[in-house]
Design a protein around this motif. Structure first.
Motif, PDB file in Angstrom:
ATOM      1  N   ILE A  21       0.832  -1.204   0.000  1.00 35.12           N
ATOM      2  CA  ILE A  21       0.000   0.000   0.000  1.00 35.12           C
ATOM      3  C   ILE A  21       0.870   1.258   0.000  1.00 35.12           C
ATOM      4  CG2 ILE A  21      -1.677   1.346   1.345  1.00 35.12           C
ATOM      5  CD1 ILE A  21      -2.894  -1.281   2.283  1.00 35.12           C
ATOM      6  N   LEU A  22       1.935   1.251   0.783  1.00 34.78           N
ATOM      7  CA  LEU A  22       2.793   2.428   0.892  1.00 34.78           C
ATOM      8  C   LEU A  22       3.904   2.449  -0.144  1.00 34.78           C
ATOM      9  CD1 LEU A  22       3.296   2.925   4.746  1.00 34.78           C
ATOM     10  CD2 LEU A  22       1.558   3.910   3.252  1.00 34.78           C
ATOM     11  N   VAL A  59       3.591   0.915  20.867  1.00 37.10           N
ATOM     12  CA  VAL A  59       3.402   0.089  19.673  1.00 37.10           C
ATOM     13  C   VAL A  59       2.025   0.376  19.086  1.00 37.10           C
ATOM     14  CG1 VAL A  59       3.532  -2.216  18.684  1.00 37.10           C
ATOM     15  CG2 VAL A  59       4.782  -1.708  20.794  1.00 37.10           C
ATOM     16  N   THR A  60       1.979   0.528  17.786  1.00 36.63           N
ATOM     17  CA  THR A  60       0.723   0.768  17.084  1.00 36.63           C
ATOM     18  C   THR A  60       0.779   0.109  15.716  1.00 36.63           C
ATOM     19  OG1 THR A  60       1.585   2.780  16.064  1.00 36.63           O
ATOM     20  CG2 THR A  60       0.404   3.049  18.148  1.00 36.63           C
ATOM     21  N   ALA A  61      -0.384  -0.108  15.131  1.00 41.30           N
ATOM     22  CA  ALA A  61      -0.436  -0.320  13.690  1.00 41.30           C
ATOM     23  C   ALA A  61      -0.315   1.061  13.056  1.00 41.30           C
ATOM     24  CB  ALA A  61      -1.756  -0.975  13.294  1.00 41.30           C
ATOM     25  N   PRO A  62       0.297   1.175  11.874  1.00 34.23           N
ATOM     26  CA  PRO A  62       0.430   2.483  11.241  1.00 34.23           C
ATOM     27  C   PRO A  62      -0.911   3.203  11.122  1.00 34.23           C
ATOM     28  CG  PRO A  62       1.775   0.884  10.085  1.00 34.23           C
ATOM     29  CD  PRO A  62       0.962   0.110  11.082  1.00 34.23           C
ATOM     30  N   LYS A  63      -0.893   4.485  11.442  1.00 35.66           N
ATOM     31  CA  LYS A  63      -2.054   5.374  11.346  1.00 35.66           C
ATOM     32  C   LYS A  63      -3.142   5.036  12.363  1.00 35.66           C
ATOM     33  CE  LYS A  63      -1.346   8.087   9.241  1.00 35.66           C
ATOM     34  NZ  LYS A  63      -0.421   9.180   9.691  1.00 35.66           N
ATOM     35  N   SER A  64      -2.699   4.684  13.560  1.00 37.78           N
ATOM     36  CA  SER A  64      -3.638   4.373  14.643  1.00 37.78           C
ATOM     37  C   SER A  64      -3.529   5.364  15.802  1.00 37.78           C
ATOM     38  CB  SER A  64      -3.389   2.952  15.176  1.00 37.78           C
ATOM     39  OG  SER A  64      -3.650   1.991  14.195  1.00 37.78           O
ATOM     40  N   ASP A 152     -10.182   1.817  15.604  1.00 38.86           N
ATOM     41  CA  ASP A 152     -11.177   1.220  14.724  1.00 38.86           C
ATOM     42  C   ASP A 152     -10.532   0.912  13.368  1.00 38.86           C
ATOM     43  OD1 ASP A 152     -14.388   1.051  14.122  1.00 38.86           O
ATOM     44  OD2 ASP A 152     -13.277   1.788  12.387  1.00 38.86           O
ATOM     45  N   ILE A 153     -10.714  -0.298  12.895  1.00 36.65           N
ATOM     46  CA  ILE A 153     -10.038  -0.761  11.679  1.00 36.65           C
ATOM     47  C   ILE A 153     -10.392   0.111  10.475  1.00 36.65           C
ATOM     48  CG2 ILE A 153      -9.731  -2.699  10.107  1.00 36.65           C
ATOM     49  CD1 ILE A 153      -8.539  -3.241  12.832  1.00 36.65           C
ATOM     50  N   LYS A 154     -11.618   0.552  10.403  1.00 38.29           N
ATOM     51  CA  LYS A 154     -12.053   1.337   9.234  1.00 38.29           C
ATOM     52  C   LYS A 154     -11.353   2.698   9.207  1.00 38.29           C
ATOM     53  CE  LYS A 154     -16.369   0.898  10.571  1.00 38.29           C
ATOM     54  NZ  LYS A 154     -16.125   0.004  11.736  1.00 38.29           N
ATOM     55  N   ASP A 155     -11.286   3.360  10.361  1.00 37.06           N
ATOM     56  CA  ASP A 155     -10.579   4.640  10.426  1.00 37.06           C
ATOM     57  C   ASP A 155      -9.085   4.456  10.183  1.00 37.06           C
ATOM     58  OD1 ASP A 155     -12.710   6.392  10.882  1.00 37.06           O
ATOM     59  OD2 ASP A 155     -12.673   6.079  13.047  1.00 37.06           O
ATOM     60  N   THR A 156      -8.529   3.351  10.681  1.00 36.81           N
ATOM     61  CA  THR A 156      -7.113   3.056  10.440  1.00 36.81           C
ATOM     62  C   THR A 156      -6.839   2.936   8.949  1.00 36.81           C
ATOM     63  OG1 THR A 156      -6.856   1.909  12.568  1.00 36.81           O
ATOM     64  CG2 THR A 156      -5.272   1.373  10.840  1.00 36.81           C
ATOM     65  N   PHE A 157      -7.687   2.196   8.255  1.00 36.31           N
ATOM     66  CA  PHE A 157      -7.475   2.025   6.812  1.00 36.31           C
ATOM     67  C   PHE A 157      -7.555   3.351   6.068  1.00 36.31           C
ATOM     68  CE2 PHE A 157      -9.570   1.873   2.670  1.00 36.31           C
ATOM     69  CZ  PHE A 157      -8.502   1.379   1.927  1.00 36.31           C
ATOM     70  N   VAL A 158      -8.570   4.151   6.348  1.00 35.39           N
ATOM     71  CA  VAL A 158      -8.742   5.418   5.636  1.00 35.39           C
ATOM     72  C   VAL A 158      -7.535   6.332   5.845  1.00 35.39           C
ATOM     73  CG1 VAL A 158     -10.076   7.563   5.583  1.00 35.39           C
ATOM     74  CG2 VAL A 158     -11.252   5.359   5.561  1.00 35.39           C
ATOM     75  N   SER A 159      -7.052   6.403   7.078  1.00 37.83           N
ATOM     76  CA  SER A 159      -5.885   7.232   7.369  1.00 37.83           C
ATOM     77  C   SER A 159      -4.643   6.705   6.643  1.00 37.83           C
ATOM     78  CB  SER A 159      -5.642   7.280   8.882  1.00 37.83           C
ATOM     79  OG  SER A 159      -4.619   8.193   9.200  1.00 37.83           O
ATOM     80  N   LEU A 160      -4.491   5.373   6.595  1.00 33.41           N
ATOM     81  CA  LEU A 160      -3.362   4.765   5.895  1.00 33.41           C
ATOM     82  C   LEU A 160      -3.423   5.054   4.400  1.00 33.41           C
ATOM     83  CD1 LEU A 160      -0.880   2.828   6.056  1.00 33.41           C
ATOM     84  CD2 LEU A 160      -2.483   0.953   5.597  1.00 33.41           C
TER      85      LEU A 160
END
Length: 316
Positions: A21-22, A59-64, A152-160
């Protein structure tokens, strides 16, 4: 955790590869996906980093919420040496990523000597990372404390997705549909995101004194309660005098999205010479995904999340 490959290129050639993705390609290592640059740094880190007793790892998943929480932990740990209302507070002049380094990018010779982001004589060091728990250097679980933040997974995806097209590491911008398909298949940085979250969720139950599991939405909805909980876990609880003076609220205000995103340090310049500092700031609003995804997309991510977390006791 040494590997048997003579060069990083030999290792990359041996790993599963698919579109990222990146970046143009991601490589699967120990069950998770990384860009070539991050993977090389991670392996060096696994081989050479040594944690110390007072180390703190966000620790985070990117854009969390990584940038936000780096600022919060930095201000919390350093509140005695530098009051959050101090006009010369480091967070007003430097980015959270400058003040709290990425674990993977700390040079081996620096990790025990030069990294110091405590403003007093405390030996505490604070690092950030997106590394899944299975790939952390072994000494971290022995000596450090981990704060894991999920969103929230959906917000994480949109930000990513928006971050990907801001940093422009691919030959051409990625479409929302393509990014969504890759994300759902697990090909996101340090992903599958569900597996990363579950790893820390389980460890937070096995070793609650070592791993604190936090939610972005809880921090948004009840920041004072969550900040107190965080301070207690890190061994820096607020005194009654600090509570009476409004110190928790002052830390929250200093580290807020509105404050951070409008600072000159975060609007100009770049990180490691490759990513503009303003790229790290997106909406920050809970539920913003509704403005970018279709109902069907949201439902699909919810379905995957429910299936992945089934039986774990975790819901997002």
């Amino acid at each position: 955790m040494k590997n048997s490959f003579s060069t990083p290129e030999d290792l990359l050639a041996s790993l599963p590869r698919q579109e990222g993705i990146l970046e143009p390609y991601s490589y699967q290592y120990q069950g998770f996906w990384y860009s070539s640059t991050v993977l090389k740094s991670l392996i060096d880190c696994q081989n050479q980093f040594q944690a110390r007793e007072n180390d703190i790892f966000l620790v985070t998943a990117p854009k969390s919420g990584t940038t936000w929480f780096k600022a919060i932990i930095y201000a919390l740990i350093n509140r005695e040496a530098c009051h959050p209302q101090d006009p010369h507070h480091p967070l007003l002049k430097q980015t959270p990523h400058q003040l709290v380094p990425w674990l993977e990018y700390v040079a081996p010779l620096d990790n025990n000597n030069l990294v110091s982001n405590s403003l007093d004589s405390s030996p505490t060091r604070i690092f950030g990372t997106h590394t899944p728990i299975v790939s952390l250097p072994e000494s971290i679980m022995e000596k450090g404390k981990i704060v894991y933040l999920c969103r929230d997974i959906k917000d994480t995806f949109v930000s990513l997705f928006h971050f990907s097209n801001k940093i422009n590491f691919r030959p051409s911008p990625i479409s929302l549909e393509n990014a969504f398909d890759l994300f759902c298949r697990g090909s996101s940085p340090s992903g599958p995101v569900w597996d990363q979250i579950l790893g820390y969720w389980k460890k937070s139950h096995d070793k609650p004194h070592k791993v604190l599991f936090m939610r972005y939405e809880d921090m948004q909805n009840e920041p004072r309660v969550q900040l107190r909980h965080l301070a207690l876990f890190l061994g820096k609880p607020f005194s009654q005098e600090e509570e009476n003076s409004g110190l928790p609220d002052q830390i929250i205000k200093l580290c807020s999205f509105n404050t951070m995103s409008n600072l000159e340090a975060n609007k100009t310049g770049d990180f490691l010479g490759v990513v503009r500092n303003d790229s790290f700031f997106w909406s920050g609003v809970v539920g913003d995904w509704k403005n970018h995804l279709t109902v069907e997309m949201g439902s699909k991510l919810d379905q995957i999340t429910e299936e992945k977390f089934s039986g774990s006791g975790l819901s997002l």
